[in-house]
Write a protein that holds these residues in place. Structure first.
Motif, short mmCIF file in Angstrom:
data_model
loop_
_atom_site.label_atom_id
_atom_site.label_comp_id
_atom_site.label_asym_id
_atom_site.label_seq_id
_atom_site.Cartn_x
_atom_site.Cartn_y
_atom_site.Cartn_z
N PRO A 104 -11.75 8.15 18.73
CA PRO A 104 -11.02 7.35 17.75
C PRO A 104 -10.66 5.97 18.29
CG PRO A 104 -10.10 9.57 17.90
CD PRO A 104 -11.08 9.44 19.02
N PHE A 105 -10.57 5.01 17.39
CA PHE A 105 -10.29 3.63 17.80
C PHE A 105 -8.99 3.50 18.58
CE2 PHE A 105 -8.00 -0.33 16.92
CZ PHE A 105 -8.87 -1.24 17.49
N LYS A 106 -7.93 4.14 18.12
CA LYS A 106 -6.63 4.02 18.78
C LYS A 106 -6.68 4.54 20.21
CE LYS A 106 -4.07 2.24 15.49
NZ LYS A 106 -3.45 0.90 15.65
N GLN A 151 -15.22 5.33 17.25
CA GLN A 151 -15.29 5.59 15.81
C GLN A 151 -14.41 4.57 15.07
OE1 GLN A 151 -17.13 8.28 14.18
NE2 GLN A 151 -16.71 6.87 12.49
N PRO A 152 -14.99 3.73 14.23
CA PRO A 152 -14.17 2.75 13.49
C PRO A 152 -13.14 3.43 12.59
CG PRO A 152 -16.49 2.20 13.36
CD PRO A 152 -16.41 3.59 13.94
N GLU A 153 -12.11 2.68 12.24
CA GLU A 153 -11.05 3.23 11.39
C GLU A 153 -11.53 3.38 9.94
OE1 GLU A 153 -6.87 2.04 13.32
OE2 GLU A 153 -8.03 0.29 12.66
N LEU A 154 -12.46 2.51 9.51
CA LEU A 154 -13.02 2.59 8.16
C LEU A 154 -14.42 3.18 8.21
CD1 LEU A 154 -11.91 -0.87 6.70
CD2 LEU A 154 -10.86 1.36 6.28
N GLN A 194 -8.69 1.96 22.22
CA GLN A 194 -7.89 0.76 22.40
C GLN A 194 -6.88 0.92 23.53
OE1 GLN A 194 -4.79 -0.12 19.52
NE2 GLN A 194 -5.55 -2.23 19.31
N LYS A 226 -8.39 -5.82 18.43
CA LYS A 226 -7.09 -6.17 17.84
C LYS A 226 -6.08 -6.47 18.94
CE LYS A 226 -8.00 -3.37 13.73
NZ LYS A 226 -7.54 -2.28 12.84
N THR A 267 -18.20 -2.47 8.27
CA THR A 267 -17.46 -1.55 7.40
C THR A 267 -17.03 -2.31 6.14
OG1 THR A 267 -15.33 -2.08 8.46
CG2 THR A 267 -16.59 -0.24 9.38
N GLU A 277 -16.12 -3.92 12.92
CA GLU A 277 -15.22 -3.03 13.64
C GLU A 277 -15.89 -2.54 14.92
OE1 GLU A 277 -12.54 -0.22 11.92
OE2 GLU A 277 -13.16 -0.76 9.88
#
Length: 314
Positions: A173-175, A148-151, A178, A203, A120, A128
């Motif tokens: 989504p990443f969150k 799905q990456p945040e960027l 995670q 992260k 990204t 990512e």
């Protein structure tokens, strides 16, 4: 006199048993577990007995069950490492016995992880998370999802990651990913190859004493006949030690296959690796003093009994 003390002791024991029975009846105390092992009587040593129309062989001495030392599910990684060391010090030279002993420990506490990243940012230089796979001690898939990456993705790196635009249609989504992954990794011993890259993509920082990085194990490189200080890829270790080919073809890597391979490599040197870790661990802290008020058995003493309960039961 000894006889008087004996009578006094037996009366106290009888009163103890009556109170226990009353507690069990009122549901305040769970019933005691009685031994399921039948007592060996004269019948166990008869010459021949007839069972279901067939003659059973003579029963000799009843063999004592072998004692298997296990660790509780809440045991710490330090306990695991030291337990491996104890197993070896007891002379378990058979690799089969040692392998069985490690399985007895708690295979559910071991997982292996591998992540695939995409690029990204400008020219795709940022990495990512795009896929994460987690497998069990036996290699069964626990988790495998596209992320799905945040960027915005600027480089899918399909040649290495195996990720395509099509995969991102059902990515979460990443969150969300995670949170799901960290819940699995909590309190686990996590195995991986160059695992710091996976944690960086998540992260997240996993405790060092619960991390097993197969790229940092000298014994694996020694077994493969490779320089100890060399950076050895998972692909080469798998080829030399497991005699299998991974990461072949133009479709990219499979994070499931890589995680399973890392776990296979860990299990290959598990006992020796844990023994070396046990020697490097700091001394075990003293056991905490047990709070006597936390012991359920002492509540059977007179001082803890309500007067109305004593009056109604005794």
């Amino acid at each position: 006199s000894p006889q008087g003390r004996s009578k006094k002791k037996s009366r106290k024991h009888q009163r103890f048993m009556e109170r226990r029975a009353l507690l069990e009846q009122k549901g305040l105390l769970s019933p005691r577990r009685r031994s399921q092992t039948p007592e060996a009587g004269p019948e166990a040593h008869t010459a021949l007995t007839e069972a279901n129309g067939t003659l059973a062989p003579r029963c000799g001495k009843v063999s004592k069950p072998k004692r298997v030392i296990t660790l509780s599910p809440s045991a710490s990684p330090d306990s695991i490492a030291r337990h491996h060391s104890v197993l070896l010090s007891q002379g378990n030279s058979s690799s089969k016995k040692v392998r069985t002993s490690s399985l007895v420990l708690r295979p559910g506490k071991y997982v292996a992880i591998d992540c695939e990243m995409v690029g990204t940012g400008p020219q795709g230089r940022l990495s990512e998370l795009a896929r994460c796979s987690v497998v069990s001690y036996e290699g069964d898939v626990i988790y495998d999802k596209y992320v799905q990456p945040e960027l915005p993705i600027t480089d899918y790196r399909t040649r290495w990651s195996g990720i395509t635009k099509q995969h991102m249609k059902n990515a979460i989504p990443f969150k969300v990913a995670q949170a799901e992954i960290l819940k699995i990794l909590k309190d686990k011993i996590v195995v991986g190859h160059a695992i710091h890259n996976d944690f960086q993509a998540l992260k997240y920082f996993h405790p060092k004493d619960r991390t097993r990085d197969t790229s940092q194990i000298p014994v694996l490189k020694q077994r493969a006949g490779l320089p100890v200080r060399a950076n050895v890829s998972l692909k080469n270790l798998a080829r030399h030690l497991l005699h299998k080919k991974i990461q072949v073809g133009c479709k990219g890597h499979s994070s499931v296959e890589d995680a399973q391979t890392a776990m296979e490599l860990y299990r290959l040197v598990e006992v020796q690796w844990e023994r070396e870790l046990a020697h490097s661990l700091p001394p075990r802290p003293p056991s905490p003093v047990t709070d006597p008020t936390a012991d359920s058995s002492q509540y059977l003493d007179d001082q803890y009994w309500p007067t109305d309960l004593m009056a109604s039961g005794l």
